[in-house]
Enzyme design. Structure first.
Site, PDB file in Angstrom:
ATOM      1  N   HIS A  49       0.806  -1.234   0.000  1.00  8.72           N
ATOM      2  CA  HIS A  49       0.000   0.000   0.000  1.00  8.72           C
ATOM      3  C   HIS A  49       0.832   1.273   0.000  1.00  8.72           C
ATOM      4  O   HIS A  49       0.266   2.352   0.158  1.00  8.72           O
ATOM      5  CB  HIS A  49      -0.916   0.045   1.221  1.00  8.72           C
ATOM      6  CG  HIS A  49      -1.959  -1.014   1.250  1.00  8.72           C
ATOM      7  ND1 HIS A  49      -3.225  -0.837   0.759  1.00  8.72           N
ATOM      8  CD2 HIS A  49      -1.920  -2.282   1.703  1.00  8.72           C
ATOM      9  CE1 HIS A  49      -3.934  -1.944   0.932  1.00  8.72           C
ATOM     10  NE2 HIS A  49      -3.150  -2.842   1.495  1.00  8.72           N
ATOM     11  N   LYS A  97      -8.167  14.025   4.571  1.00  9.37           N
ATOM     12  CA  LYS A  97      -7.314  12.826   4.524  1.00  9.37           C
ATOM     13  C   LYS A  97      -6.314  12.969   5.660  1.00  9.37           C
ATOM     14  O   LYS A  97      -6.260  14.026   6.296  1.00  9.37           O
ATOM     15  CB  LYS A  97      -6.578  12.730   3.186  1.00  9.37           C
ATOM     16  CG  LYS A  97      -5.881  14.050   2.797  1.00  9.37           C
ATOM     17  CD  LYS A  97      -5.237  14.000   1.431  1.00  9.37           C
ATOM     18  CE  LYS A  97      -6.185  14.112   0.270  1.00  9.37           C
ATOM     19  NZ  LYS A  97      -6.452  12.871  -0.435  1.00  9.37           N
ATOM     20  N   ARG A  98      -5.508  11.926   5.934  1.00 10.50           N
ATOM     21  CA  ARG A  98      -4.468  12.093   6.942  1.00 10.50           C
ATOM     22  C   ARG A  98      -3.516  13.206   6.528  1.00 10.50           C
ATOM     23  O   ARG A  98      -3.297  13.458   5.348  1.00 10.50           O
ATOM     24  CB  ARG A  98      -3.711  10.784   7.140  1.00 10.50           C
ATOM     25  CG  ARG A  98      -4.489   9.772   7.938  1.00 10.50           C
ATOM     26  CD  ARG A  98      -4.789  10.264   9.358  1.00 10.50           C
ATOM     27  NE  ARG A  98      -3.597  10.312  10.157  1.00 10.50           N
ATOM     28  CZ  ARG A  98      -3.224   9.404  11.042  1.00 10.50           C
ATOM     29  NH1 ARG A  98      -4.002   8.365  11.280  1.00 10.50           N
ATOM     30  NH2 ARG A  98      -2.104   9.530  11.728  1.00 10.50           N
ATOM     31  N   LYS A 113       1.143  14.249   0.813  1.00  7.06           N
ATOM     32  CA  LYS A 113      -0.213  14.528   0.337  1.00  7.06           C
ATOM     33  C   LYS A 113      -0.373  16.012  -0.015  1.00  7.06           C
ATOM     34  O   LYS A 113      -1.299  16.406  -0.699  1.00  7.06           O
ATOM     35  CB  LYS A 113      -1.246  14.112   1.378  1.00  7.06           C
ATOM     36  CG  LYS A 113      -1.286  12.599   1.634  1.00  7.06           C
ATOM     37  CD  LYS A 113      -2.356  12.231   2.640  1.00  7.06           C
ATOM     38  CE  LYS A 113      -2.323  10.771   3.046  1.00  7.06           C
ATOM     39  NZ  LYS A 113      -2.972   9.875   2.062  1.00  7.06           N
ATOM     40  N   THR A 123      -8.469   6.515  -1.824  1.00  9.77           N
ATOM     41  CA  THR A 123      -9.832   5.992  -1.924  1.00  9.77           C
ATOM     42  C   THR A 123     -10.826   7.111  -1.640  1.00  9.77           C
ATOM     43  O   THR A 123     -11.967   7.057  -2.093  1.00  9.77           O
ATOM     44  CB  THR A 123     -10.072   4.823  -0.944  1.00  9.77           C
ATOM     45  OG1 THR A 123      -9.511   5.172   0.323  1.00  9.77           O
ATOM     46  CG2 THR A 123      -9.427   3.546  -1.444  1.00  9.77           C
ATOM     47  N   LYS A 132     -14.618   8.332  -3.367  1.00  6.67           N
ATOM     48  CA  LYS A 132     -15.854   8.692  -2.656  1.00  6.67           C
ATOM     49  C   LYS A 132     -16.403  10.017  -3.180  1.00  6.67           C
ATOM     50  O   LYS A 132     -17.605  10.180  -3.381  1.00  6.67           O
ATOM     51  CB  LYS A 132     -15.588   8.781  -1.145  1.00  6.67           C
ATOM     52  CG  LYS A 132     -15.246   7.428  -0.539  1.00  6.67           C
ATOM     53  CD  LYS A 132     -14.568   7.511   0.828  1.00  6.67           C
ATOM     54  CE  LYS A 132     -13.873   6.187   1.127  1.00  6.67           C
ATOM     55  NZ  LYS A 132     -12.883   6.270   2.209  1.00  6.67           N
TER      56      LYS A 132
HETATM   57  C1  26W Z   1       4.237   0.927   9.997  1.00  8.10           C
HETATM   58  C2  26W Z   1       3.561   2.236   9.833  1.00  8.10           C
HETATM   59  C3  26W Z   1       2.597   2.216   8.703  1.00  8.10           C
HETATM   60  C4  26W Z   1       1.231   2.245   8.952  1.00  8.10           C
HETATM   61  C5  26W Z   1       0.337   2.219   7.905  1.00  8.10           C
HETATM   62  C6  26W Z   1       3.051   2.151   7.410  1.00  8.10           C
HETATM   63  C7  26W Z   1       2.164   2.109   6.375  1.00  8.10           C
HETATM   64  C8  26W Z   1       0.810   2.142   6.617  1.00  8.10           C
HETATM   65  C9  26W Z   1      -0.178   2.064   5.494  1.00  8.10           C
HETATM   66  C10 26W Z   1       0.289   1.099   4.429  1.00  8.10           C
HETATM   67  C11 26W Z   1      -0.432   3.407   4.942  1.00  8.10           C
HETATM   68  C12 26W Z   1      -1.689   3.475   4.142  1.00  8.10           C
HETATM   69  O1  26W Z   1      -2.782   3.535   4.686  1.00  8.10           O
HETATM   70  N1  26W Z   1      -1.572   3.506   2.818  1.00  8.10           N
HETATM   71  C13 26W Z   1      -2.700   3.869   1.992  1.00  8.10           C
HETATM   72  O2  26W Z   1      -3.393   2.710   1.582  1.00  8.10           O
HETATM   73  C14 26W Z   1      -4.569   3.048   0.878  1.00  8.10           C
HETATM   74  C15 26W Z   1      -5.330   1.781   0.592  1.00  8.10           C
HETATM   75  O3  26W Z   1      -4.650   1.013  -0.354  1.00  8.10           O
HETATM   76  C16 26W Z   1      -4.239   3.817  -0.385  1.00  8.10           C
HETATM   77  O4  26W Z   1      -5.423   4.207  -1.018  1.00  8.10           O
HETATM   78  C17 26W Z   1      -3.402   5.041  -0.045  1.00  8.10           C
HETATM   79  O5  26W Z   1      -2.974   5.677  -1.231  1.00  8.10           O
HETATM   80  C18 26W Z   1      -2.213   4.656   0.802  1.00  8.10           C
HETATM   81  O6  26W Z   1      -1.520   5.803   1.253  1.00  8.10           O
END
Ligand code: 26W
Length: 787
Positions: free
Chosen positions: A329, A516-517, A522, A624, A628
């Site tokens: 992701h 968004k976050r 971003k 995503t 929406k």
């Molecule tokens: C270990 C810390 C950590 C926590 C969460 C690293 C990475 C993440 C996630 C992978 C971050 C995340 O939410 N990525 C998002 O995933 C969505 C679903 O596929 C995508 O639509 C977003 O573009 C992407 O940033």
């Protein structure tokens, strides 16, 4: 559904000795939840039995961002309207449930995607169950005080949780080097729409094997008496609030291994009950999807558990590899998990030993394939002291997938380039999706009605491709109806913002939204800068035809992410300036809403005219939120990144506002040298805008541009020891962005033409249903049955 009201009366009487109309919102929530759970129990049992008799799949995820369940469950059961009316007869407004917290067991995109996928699997009758962690505290709640984010613990269980059933009888134990804990499952029903099928989300809660040490207590060592309990419960106590930043914390590693081990024991128990101890057919019965690398310890743990059943390493590894697949992701290097070997040895030594065996096997396999030393070095699963989880997942699984076309291409060409060269057949794309039940049906009944009218039925609820009939409904009347619906949703949002944040938003303005976050990649900051540029131009009379616009921001920053917090402060300072300046306040309004979450999103996405998706090209894996907004008829003001590209492809690029550098341009700039300071020297407008960070225009913590804003400015113009100047190419993209934003603003004035663009977005959003995505996973990765 039987007679809901009668049953609710009885439950109210039995549980609270009250009449329904006397219940508090939280009592009503529990009572109605209980009635619904009773109603669905037979179908849930039937679905469980069916899934148990066939090949099935599991979604392993550290996060499930489910949001509020009451409305969604009533909606999917097709009884929301009926219950609303029945409650109304008793003088109860169904909106009382908005007082009940939503379950925020996730950070952002990754967790919400997992929730949408469960919803779609249930509806499409895909035998897919979720496994995760029942955090006591979900993602923090956010307050904004004087422009600064303040975090508050999210004790979502204080209203109790009628949607989960505790299954004490199926508890298992999980052992770490220094600790053994009990994992107790809580099952949540995932209710399909227009089907009797119900899937399960099983969340594990960590508890002590022995709650209380009486010997310690008798020796007056009270802390030690409850130490085991506290240490155990700490494992599922809190969701890590980092989104896209890896931190090598012991507790986080424990969380990951905890839910993987418990879930695998659960799956193996079920297998054993059917087939006894011959596990050689395990991979034929079960598929496991790893939601990013967070559950990757699943692979060595499965090997370990199979070895305990008497299997040899090689066979066990083959089974694990056939069972698991991995979804990536993110390509951001700071997000990629690299656990230190020392830490792993300290916490889960047996798992580390198995990873070593896997790493060696991998190198042997590569040697056998004739891969040279240099390339093999780049593919080490264990490199020095670091265990590369993405490499482990790629090697030890059947498929690897990215979450949008561009993202998958970047995995193949860049992040996992060597792996793609050796194992090209493993790489697949699965563009993300969202569930139209929650993100259109439930949150936008007005637009839903219009769509149902045009489609001729509400079949779009389970087949979103039906939206395409709207392509032939672009007459003036329909556009006018759409515009009226949007206007109504804006009024509703304005009321909600007033209630939640106390702002007076003018619904007769363009709603330009970025929610968004908060993360530098971003680029909320590029949006903020564009507003400052427009502010100066309006003040100088250079934008006489500007249509009044309200810019709405919502974002949580990771608590330790200082720069993200500084950006929140900067946006709120801009709000103070432009909202109060008599020259601009009727033309520009800026609001930073607090505590953006799933429930707020349901109100916001339906009311937006313009969806801001401004990530640096190549860095947003998919997005995503963008989908929406599209589904609810907003145009995208965004970059050539992630799923924005596919959105523009589907709706027609002329119906979006796409700006800025493409991945190739960014790559070229990186190679040829990028000089943001030079760009600023050539462009006085940009320089003036960016200097508002340091010239005293704004006050950051009484420091008049000498505090956190100066650090932001420095990062843009001079860089830091870990990043080049303007690492996210904001200054590069800003001029095109400003002009594109002004063009969108001018286009909006032609209400008919702009409304048509919006409708074309709705008409062509069919691809972005998570039903489409989940069926692709079911057919091409898991090979499981469905409707
Ligand atoms: C270990 C810390 C950590 C926590 C969460 C690293 C990475 C993440 C996630 C992978 C971050 C995340 O939410 N990525 C998002 O995933 C969505 C679903 O596929 C995508 O639509 C977003 O573009 C992407 O940033």
């Amino acid at each position: 559904m039987g007679n809901i009201m009668e049953k609710l009366e009885i439950t109210a009487q039995e549980a609270y000795c009250k009449k329904v109309e006397e219940l508090t919102p939280s009592e009503l929530h529990l009572a109605l939840g209980k009635v619904v759970m009773g109603e669905i129990a037979p179908n849930w049992a039937k679905s469980k039995a069916k899934h148990n008799s066939e090949r099935r799949a599991y979604y392993f995820s550290a996060e499930f961002l489910m949001g509020r369940m009451m409305y969604n469950n009533l909606y999917c059961l097709g009884i929301l309207d009926e219950v609303t009316k029945l409650l109304k007869k008793k003088g109860i407004d169904i909106n009382v449930f908005e007082e009940i917290d939503d379950a925020a067991l996730g950070n952002g995109g990754l967790g919400r995607l997992a929730a949408c996928y469960l919803d779609s699997a249930a509806t499409q009758e895909v035998p897919l169950d979720g496994y995760g962690i029942r955090y006591k505290y979900g993602l923090f709640k956010q307050l904004i005080k004087d422009g600064y984010q303040v975090e508050i613990a999210d004790n979502w269980q204080r209203f109790k949780d009628p949607w989960c059933v505790r299954r004490e009888d199926e508890a298992v134990t999980v052992s770490f080097k220094d600790q053994t804990v009990k994992a107790v499952p809580y099952d949540m029903a995932v209710i399909g729409c227009k089907t009797d099928n119900i899937n399960t989300l099983r969340l594990w809660q960590a508890e002590a094997v022995n709650e209380f040490d009486f010997t310690a207590f008798n020796n007056t060592e009270y802390d030690r008496a409850v130490k085991e309990k506290n240490d155990a419960e700490n494992i599922s106590k809190v969701l890590y609030p980092n989104d896209n930043k890896y931190e090598g914390k012991v507790l986080r590693l424990k969380q990951q291994y905890f839910f993987c081990s418990a879930s695998l024991q659960d799956i193996m128990r079920r297998y054993k009950a059917k087939h006894g101890t011959d596990f050689s057919h395990f991979a034929e019965e079960n598929a496991i999807q790893l939601n990013d690398t967070h559950p990757v310890s699943c692979v060595p743990e499965l090997v370990r558990l199979l070895q305990l059943e008497g299997m040899g390493f090689d066979e066990a590894f083959e089974i694990a590899r056939k069972t698991c697949s991995y979804t990536n992701h993110t390509v951001l290097s700071e997000a990629l998990e690299k656990w230190s070997a020392d830490l792993m040895t300290q916490v889960i030594p047996e798992i580390y030993d198995i990873i070593c065996l896997i790493a060696n096997k991998c190198q042997e396999e590569l040697i056998a394939k004739g891969i040279n030393n240099e390339m093999r070095a780049k593919m080490r699963i264990i490199d020095g002291n670091a265990v590369h989880m993405a490499r482990l997942a790629t090697y030890a699984g059947t498929y690897v997938n990215g979450v949008a076309q561009l993202h998958t291409e970047i995995l193949k060409a860049d992040l996992l380039k060597e792996w793609y060269q050796v194992y090209p057949e493993r790489f697949l794309n699965k563009t993300n999706g969202i569930t139209q039940r929650r993100w259109l049906g439930l949150c936008n009944p007005e637009l839903s009605e219009l769509i149902t009218d045009k489609v001729g039925s509400d079949d779009w609820l389970i087949d979103l491709s039906k939206l395409s009939v709207l392509n032939d409904c672009l007459d003036a009347r329909t556009i006018n109806k759409f515009n009226k619906i949007k206007a109504k949703k804006k009024v509703q949002l304005a009321e909600y913002i007033k209630k939640m944040d106390g702002f007076d938003v003018n619904p007769d303005t363009i709603f330009d939204v970025q929610v968004k976050r908060l993360h530098e990649y971003k680029r909320q900051l590029i949006n903020a800068f564009s507003i400052m540029a427009i502010y100066f131009r309006i003040k100088e009379g250079k934008l006489p035809n500007w249509t009044p616009t309200t810019f709405i921001f919502g974002a949580k920053a990771a608590p330790g992410y200082a720069r993200a917090k500084a950006i929140i402060k900067y946006i709120t300072e801009i709000a103070n300036l432009v909202n109060n300046d008599p020259d601009t306040k009727d033309k520009l309004q800026v609001y930073f809403i607090s505590n953006y979450n799933v429930s707020y999103a349901e109100k916001i996405v339906v009311a937006a005219d313009i969806s801001e998706q401004t990530s640096t090209a190549g860095l947003e894996a998919s997005g995503t939120g963008n989908m929406k907004f599209m589904l609810n008829g907003a145009v995208t003001l965004g970059t050539w990144d992630g799923a924005n590209i596919e959105i523009a492809e589907c709706a027609g690029v002329e119906n979006e506002y796409i700006f800025g550098a493409r991945v190739e341009d960014i790559d070229r700039l990186k190679k040829e040298g990028y000089n943001p300071a030079g760009l600023l020297e050539q462009n006085p407008e940009l320089k003036r805008v960016i200097n508002t960070l340091i010239d005293g225009t704004f006050d950051d913590d009484g420091a008049q541009g000498e505090g956190s804003f100066r650090e932001l400015h420095h990062a843009l113009t001079k860089g830091t020891h870990w990043h080049d100047p303007d690492h996210y190419f904001l200054i590069q993209d800003l001029p095109d962005y400003i002009e594109t934003k002004i063009r969108a603003n001018a286009d909006y004035a032609d209400r008919k033409e702009f409304g048509k663009k919006c409708l074309l977005n709705v008409a062509n959003a069919g691809k972005f249903s998570s039903d489409r995505a989940i069926l692709e996973y079911a057919n091409e990765i898991w090979h499981v049955s469905h409707k």
